[in-house]
Design a protein around this motif. Structure first.
Motif, mmCIF file in Angstrom:
data_model
loop_
_atom_site.group_PDB
_atom_site.id
_atom_site.type_symbol
_atom_site.label_atom_id
_atom_site.label_comp_id
_atom_site.label_asym_id
_atom_site.label_seq_id
_atom_site.Cartn_x
_atom_site.Cartn_y
_atom_site.Cartn_z
ATOM 1 N N LYS A 1 -9.164 5.353 -1.776
ATOM 2 C CA LYS A 1 -8.889 4.861 -0.420
ATOM 3 C C LYS A 1 -7.625 4.011 -0.393
ATOM 4 N N TRP A 2 -7.450 3.186 -1.446
ATOM 5 C CA TRP A 2 -6.299 2.286 -1.501
ATOM 6 C C TRP A 2 -5.549 2.469 -2.823
ATOM 7 N N ASP B 1 0.836 -1.201 0.000
ATOM 8 C CA ASP B 1 0.000 0.000 0.000
ATOM 9 C C ASP B 1 0.872 1.253 0.000
#
Length: 248
Positions: free
Chosen positions: A67-68, A60
């Motif tokens: 969001k990701w 990540d």
């Protein structure tokens, strides 16, 4: 001309000499050819098994739009089991086990890295960090085995490395819950995109400095890692990997 007269001729002795030399050379050729095909047939230690664990995952990274945001990679953890040959009558000890001369075949082979075990991580054997990238790995023989510290018992044990396909793709999503083992599938990665052929030399060096070497070739990943997320296999038919003596 009598038989004694024939045998006394120089050419007769020359023919006999040539026949003897030809027989010796033929026998020597057969021995060399057999060794080339079969290699060492009674080593003090042997490669008994290769275990491969393939996984899909993502790292990540920061993002402002979703969001990701993941950098996807596919890793293959490879464990080689070196066991004592019970049929070998003498007592020997391992000095070092070396994995070297790695060669990679893949669509984007520059993205593929070889990693040694991580000595700092407590819970994981491997971690994809730059300081763990290597071109060869040497395990030292000793009283006990410790994969993370690159040690193997001098009477046999396990050596390991990771072959990782990094930066396969970037995947962004706003999903609340993420399952890392599904990331390759969600990103639309196909099996041919991550197909890798890796080869390397496995060198077993004994305390007396006698060395044996075999070239190992593996097709990665194992199974359908895109669909399943994690796959594994064990290769027990290791006779195809031919060991030959490097010196002595």
């Amino acid at each position: 001309m009598t038989l004694n007269g024939i045998t006394s001729k120089k050419y007769f002795h020359l023919i006999i000499t040539i026949v003897i030399l030809a027989t010796i050379l033929f026998t020597l050729g057969i021995i060399i050819l057999r060794y080339y095909v079969e290699g060492e047939t009674n080593m003090p230690f042997q490669l008994s098994k290769i275990a491969i664990i393939s996984t899909s995952a993502g790292t990540d990274k920061e993002t402002k739009d979703t969001k990701w945001n993941f950098d996807l990679y596919q890793s293959n953890d490879i464990y080689l089991y070196i066991d004592k040959n019970n049929k070998y009558e003498k007592t020997e000890a391992i000095k070092t086990i070396t994995l070297q001369n790695f060669k990679i075949e893949a669509v984007e082979k520059e993205k593929i890295k070889i990693y040694k075990p991580d000595a700092q991580e407590e819970k994981l054997i491997f971690k994809n960090k730059d300081e763990n990238i290597t071109e060869n790995i040497e395990y030292a023989g000793g009283l006990e085995s410790d994969i993370k510290q690159l040690k193997i018992s001098n009477q046999g044990g396990i050596v390991a490395f990771r072959c990782s396909y990094n930066n396969i793709a970037e995947y962004q999503t706003d999903e609340e819950e993420i399952k890392h083992n599904e990331l390759l599938k969600k990103a639309g990665i196909k099996p041919e995109d991550i197909k890798v052929k890796v080869s390397f030399d496995l060198n077993i060096k004994l305390e007396g400095d006698r060395e044996y070497q075999a070239t190992i070739q593996l097709d990665l990943p194992t199974g359908n890692v895109i669909e399943e997320g994690t796959t594994s296999t064990e290769l027990t038919e290791t006779k195809e990997f031919i060991f030959k003596r490097v010196n002595n």
